[in-house]
Scaffold this active site. Structure first.
Site, PDB file in Angstrom:
ATOM      1  N   ASP A  13       0.705  -1.214  -0.055  1.00  0.00           N
ATOM      2  CA  ASP A  13       0.035   0.046   0.020  1.00  0.00           C
ATOM      3  C   ASP A  13       0.870   1.215   0.041  1.00  0.00           C
ATOM      4  O   ASP A  13       0.430   2.247   0.602  1.00  0.00           O
ATOM      5  CB  ASP A  13      -0.858   0.090   1.275  1.00  0.00           C
ATOM      6  CG  ASP A  13      -1.881  -1.154   1.123  1.00  0.00           C
ATOM      7  OD1 ASP A  13      -2.288  -1.721   0.260  1.00  0.00           O
ATOM      8  OD2 ASP A  13      -2.037  -1.661   2.360  1.00  0.00           O
ATOM      9  N   LYS A  16       2.199   1.981  -5.048  1.00  0.00           N
ATOM     10  CA  LYS A  16       2.946   1.524  -6.341  1.00  0.00           C
ATOM     11  C   LYS A  16       2.152   1.571  -7.475  1.00  0.00           C
ATOM     12  O   LYS A  16       2.672   2.037  -8.673  1.00  0.00           O
ATOM     13  CB  LYS A  16       3.165   0.103  -6.112  1.00  0.00           C
ATOM     14  CG  LYS A  16       4.230  -0.144  -4.989  1.00  0.00           C
ATOM     15  CD  LYS A  16       4.485  -1.711  -4.798  1.00  0.00           C
ATOM     16  CE  LYS A  16       3.378  -2.554  -4.456  1.00  0.00           C
ATOM     17  NZ  LYS A  16       2.883  -2.032  -3.101  1.00  0.00           N
ATOM     18  N   ASN A  38      -4.742 -10.530  -3.726  1.00  0.00           N
ATOM     19  CA  ASN A  38      -4.489  -9.721  -2.672  1.00  0.00           C
ATOM     20  C   ASN A  38      -4.100  -8.245  -2.669  1.00  0.00           C
ATOM     21  O   ASN A  38      -4.154  -7.479  -1.682  1.00  0.00           O
ATOM     22  CB  ASN A  38      -3.520 -10.626  -1.696  1.00  0.00           C
ATOM     23  CG  ASN A  38      -2.185 -10.929  -2.529  1.00  0.00           C
ATOM     24  OD1 ASN A  38      -2.138 -10.734  -3.690  1.00  0.00           O
ATOM     25  ND2 ASN A  38      -1.250 -11.299  -1.693  1.00  0.00           N
ATOM     26  N   ALA A  39      -3.436  -7.771  -3.771  1.00  0.00           N
ATOM     27  CA  ALA A  39      -2.995  -6.619  -4.160  1.00  0.00           C
ATOM     28  C   ALA A  39      -3.995  -5.698  -4.314  1.00  0.00           C
ATOM     29  O   ALA A  39      -5.277  -6.245  -4.930  1.00  0.00           O
ATOM     30  CB  ALA A  39      -2.050  -6.675  -5.456  1.00  0.00           C
ATOM     31  N   GLY A  40      -3.958  -4.346  -4.139  1.00  0.00           N
ATOM     32  CA  GLY A  40      -4.981  -3.418  -4.463  1.00  0.00           C
ATOM     33  C   GLY A  40      -4.305  -2.300  -4.918  1.00  0.00           C
ATOM     34  O   GLY A  40      -3.594  -1.672  -4.167  1.00  0.00           O
ATOM     35  N   HIS A  41      -4.440  -1.792  -6.098  1.00  0.00           N
ATOM     36  CA  HIS A  41      -3.896  -0.576  -6.683  1.00  0.00           C
ATOM     37  C   HIS A  41      -5.003   0.196  -7.192  1.00  0.00           C
ATOM     38  O   HIS A  41      -5.851  -0.113  -8.104  1.00  0.00           O
ATOM     39  CB  HIS A  41      -2.794  -1.108  -7.808  1.00  0.00           C
ATOM     40  CG  HIS A  41      -1.721  -2.022  -7.510  1.00  0.00           C
ATOM     41  ND1 HIS A  41      -1.184  -2.657  -8.352  1.00  0.00           N
ATOM     42  CD2 HIS A  41      -1.168  -2.038  -6.379  1.00  0.00           C
ATOM     43  CE1 HIS A  41      -0.161  -3.062  -7.683  1.00  0.00           C
ATOM     44  NE2 HIS A  41      -0.146  -3.013  -6.549  1.00  0.00           N
ATOM     45  N   THR A  42      -4.760   1.625  -6.556  1.00  0.00           N
ATOM     46  CA  THR A  42      -6.031   2.501  -6.903  1.00  0.00           C
ATOM     47  C   THR A  42      -5.172   3.473  -7.782  1.00  0.00           C
ATOM     48  O   THR A  42      -4.096   4.176  -7.471  1.00  0.00           O
ATOM     49  CB  THR A  42      -6.572   3.430  -5.727  1.00  0.00           C
ATOM     50  OG1 THR A  42      -6.767   2.223  -5.042  1.00  0.00           O
ATOM     51  CG2 THR A  42      -7.626   4.301  -6.066  1.00  0.00           C
ATOM     52  N   THR A 129      -5.941 -11.612   3.299  1.00  0.00           N
ATOM     53  CA  THR A 129      -6.777 -11.201   2.647  1.00  0.00           C
ATOM     54  C   THR A 129      -7.994 -12.234   2.376  1.00  0.00           C
ATOM     55  O   THR A 129      -9.117 -11.752   1.648  1.00  0.00           O
ATOM     56  CB  THR A 129      -6.270 -10.593   1.300  1.00  0.00           C
ATOM     57  OG1 THR A 129      -5.643 -11.595   0.713  1.00  0.00           O
ATOM     58  CG2 THR A 129      -5.373  -9.489   1.484  1.00  0.00           C
ATOM     59  N   GLN A 221       2.114  -6.022  -2.853  1.00  0.00           N
ATOM     60  CA  GLN A 221       2.433  -6.135  -1.546  1.00  0.00           C
ATOM     61  C   GLN A 221       3.934  -5.273  -1.400  1.00  0.00           C
ATOM     62  O   GLN A 221       4.248  -4.311  -2.166  1.00  0.00           O
ATOM     63  CB  GLN A 221       2.849  -7.466  -1.113  1.00  0.00           C
ATOM     64  CG  GLN A 221       1.518  -8.349  -1.072  1.00  0.00           C
ATOM     65  CD  GLN A 221       0.837  -8.857  -2.545  1.00  0.00           C
ATOM     66  OE1 GLN A 221       1.753  -9.559  -3.047  1.00  0.00           O
ATOM     67  NE2 GLN A 221       0.047  -8.719  -2.887  1.00  0.00           N
ATOM     68  N   THR A 236       3.172 -12.415   3.352  1.00  0.00           N
ATOM     69  CA  THR A 236       2.487 -12.903   2.476  1.00  0.00           C
ATOM     70  C   THR A 236       3.064 -14.193   2.138  1.00  0.00           C
ATOM     71  O   THR A 236       4.029 -14.626   2.561  1.00  0.00           O
ATOM     72  CB  THR A 236       2.026 -12.055   1.120  1.00  0.00           C
ATOM     73  OG1 THR A 236       1.206 -12.763   0.258  1.00  0.00           O
ATOM     74  CG2 THR A 236       3.287 -11.669   0.250  1.00  0.00           C
TER      75      THR A 236
HETATM   76  P1  IMP Z   1      -2.345 -12.971   2.132  1.00  0.00           P
HETATM   77  O1  IMP Z   1      -1.429 -12.359   1.025  1.00  0.00           O
HETATM   78  O2  IMP Z   1      -3.859 -12.891   1.612  1.00  0.00           O
HETATM   79  O3  IMP Z   1      -1.976 -14.274   2.472  1.00  0.00           O
HETATM   80  O4  IMP Z   1      -1.986 -12.269   3.212  1.00  0.00           O
HETATM   81  C1  IMP Z   1      -1.013 -12.024   4.253  1.00  0.00           C
HETATM   82  C2  IMP Z   1      -0.553 -10.889   4.775  1.00  0.00           C
HETATM   83  O5  IMP Z   1      -0.290  -9.819   3.699  1.00  0.00           O
HETATM   84  C3  IMP Z   1      -1.821 -10.067   5.568  1.00  0.00           C
HETATM   85  O6  IMP Z   1      -1.416  -9.245   6.433  1.00  0.00           O
HETATM   86  C4  IMP Z   1      -2.236  -9.226   4.618  1.00  0.00           C
HETATM   87  O7  IMP Z   1      -2.954  -8.220   5.142  1.00  0.00           O
HETATM   88  C5  IMP Z   1      -1.081  -8.738   3.735  1.00  0.00           C
HETATM   89  N1  IMP Z   1      -1.383  -8.392   2.465  1.00  0.00           N
HETATM   90  C6  IMP Z   1      -1.338  -9.050   1.162  1.00  0.00           C
HETATM   91  N2  IMP Z   1      -1.396  -8.431   0.237  1.00  0.00           N
HETATM   92  C7  IMP Z   1      -1.153  -7.130   0.719  1.00  0.00           C
HETATM   93  C8  IMP Z   1      -1.531  -5.928   0.143  1.00  0.00           C
HETATM   94  O8  IMP Z   1      -1.434  -5.773  -1.519  1.00  0.00           O
HETATM   95  N3  IMP Z   1      -1.242  -4.662   0.743  1.00  0.00           N
HETATM   96  C9  IMP Z   1      -0.905  -4.877   2.047  1.00  0.00           C
HETATM   97  N4  IMP Z   1      -1.093  -5.905   2.700  1.00  0.00           N
HETATM   98  C10 IMP Z   1      -1.104  -7.117   1.919  1.00  0.00           C
END
Ligand code: IMP
Length: 421
Positions: A13, A16, A38-42, A129, A221, A236
């Protein structure tokens, strides 16, 4: 511009997506090489806001986008994302999107297992996530994953799915969850198969396409979430550092000429784990509200705190970062005092790095250096000379403390709210 990697240096976050979008016009292709949805890009451009999880951010500027073999791909999430972008006029076809056919698929079994395991951990949960990322990478390493390429052959699909179902049912039985059948997973794959295969290409063909192009590698991430070097086990399940590019992008060792790290002017993290400079007070709340620090993927509150030099220096070193982009400077505009953690005191000892021993994490006392806030707006400033002197001082102090050059500064979420230094 030479081939460049964009890597987050904190816990994700860092902004990027905005930096990738800002730089994309200099490149022919944008490649994702790890992680998943799991990524989130705005990304904000000309009054429009785009939210991406799986697609490389270059899709907004119609660059050739590649999802490399290191990504775990949830087809349901992919087609939702494509649908949402198509609605706002962004055309996506195999002319601007290629997916490595040896990508691992995230299926419903992975999402379910992610959730079940987190529930079972109770207080000790990672705070994932729930997108099935960890279980999908585990299946990849356990040699029982279903790959996109398996979908080309019904017999292979059947064998892989049977194998996967066998393993997941062992876990589900011990977690007292409903068992699944091979038929259910085959049915899940049926409607997405043809749609997915139109984007799929063998990795070596993608390598041939990319080899003479200028490539921007888009990390997801951040370095502190790296499964090898991050704050394990609160990480992650992929390698988020630049080294992963050589294994997950379809291109080899010599393909990265420059690594640009992305750092936020303060720190945030989602989920559990150590966070030495965390602010559980009104300043933390101020950063959350001012910086809109709510997860793009899950909507969860992000934990907020001061910039942490010790952690950034570790990340710079381990990812061989050559320059950084500093984001969200404007979020600090109203603060009278800004602090930066420059090391830690733990049980009377001085540390300039975060020790891996979890028993020490609760005893960490950050050592802070204080800066006077500039208390005027930097929002939207596009030239360094127009920044308030105290903001310039904050930036040059971070450069000295981290021993790195800041080459871009983001002063707002829009593409044009950027300073090239
Ligand atoms: P997972 O990747 O869903 O297995 O989550 C593992 C850890 O990584 C958790 O603490 C999530 O909140 C964190 N995480 C995964 N993807 C992101 C991201 O894109 N931004 C911030 N934290 C992330």
């Amino acid at each position: 511009m030479t081939n460049t990697a964009i890597i987050g240096l904190q816990w994700g976050d860092e902004g990027k997506g905005k930096i990738v979008d800002f730089l994309a016009h200099n490149f022919d292709a944008v490649v994702r090489f790890q992680g998943g949805n799991n990524a989130g890009h705005t990304i904000k451009v000309a009054g429009n806001t785009y939210k991406l999880s799986l697609l490389p951010s270059g899709i907004i500027s119609n660059k050739l986008c590649v999802i490399g073999s290191g990504v775990v791909l949830d087809p349901v999430a992919l087609f939702n994302e494509i649908y949402n972008l198509t609605k706002v006029g962004i055309e996506i076809s195999n002319k601007n999107l290629l997916i490595a056919s040896n990508c691992t698929l995230i299926l419903s079994v992975h999402r379910t297992l992610d959730q079940l395991l987190e529930e079972q951990k109770g207080q000790n949960k990672i705070g994932t996530t729930h997108r099935g990322i960890g279980p999908a990478y585990e299946d990849r390493a356990g040699r029982r994953a279903v790959l996109i390429s398996d979908l080309f052959c019904p017999q292979t699909t059947l064998e892989r799915v049977k194998n996967l179902v066998f393993y997941h049912n062992l876990l589900r039985a011990s977690l007292k969850a409903k068992l699944i059948t091979t038929e259910e997973i085959l049915q899940e794959l049926q409607p997405i198969k043809e749609k997915l295969l139109q984007f799929a290409k063998p990795s070596f063909e993608i390598a041939q396409i990319l080899v003479n192009k200028k490539v921007l590698f888009e990390g997801a991430q951040g370095a502190l979430l790296d499964v090898s070097y991050g704050t394990y086990p609160f990480v992650t399940s992929s390698n988020t550092m630049a080294g992963q590019i050589t294994l997950g992008s379809c291109l080899g060792l010599n393909s990265v000429n420059k690594t640009l790290g992305v750092i936020k002017a303060y720190t945030t993290r989602v989920g559990s784990g150590p966070f030495p400079s965390e602010l559980n007070n009104e300043i933390g709340e101020f950063l959350r509200q001012e910086g809109f620090e709510f997860g793009t993927v899950t909507g969860r509150n992000r934990r907020c705190g001061w910039f942490d030099v010790a952690l950034i220096k570790q990340a710079i070193q381990l990812s061989a970062v050559s320059e950084v982009a500093l984001t969200k400077l404007d979020v600090l505009d109203k603060l009278a005092t800004i602090k930066v953690a420059v090391g830690y005191k733990i049980a009377g000892e001085h540390y300039n790095y975060l020790p891996q021993n979890p028993n020490l994490w609760s005893k960490i006392e950050p050592i802070y250096q204080e800066f006077e806030g500039w208390q005027q707006s930097t929002k939207g400033i596009t030239t360094f000379s127009n920044l308030p002197p105290k903001a310039k001082h904050y930036i040059s102090s971070l450069e000295k403390l981290c021993n790195i050059k800041v080459s871009l500064i983001s002063t707002g979420p829009n593409r044009n709210e950027t300073i090239i230094c």
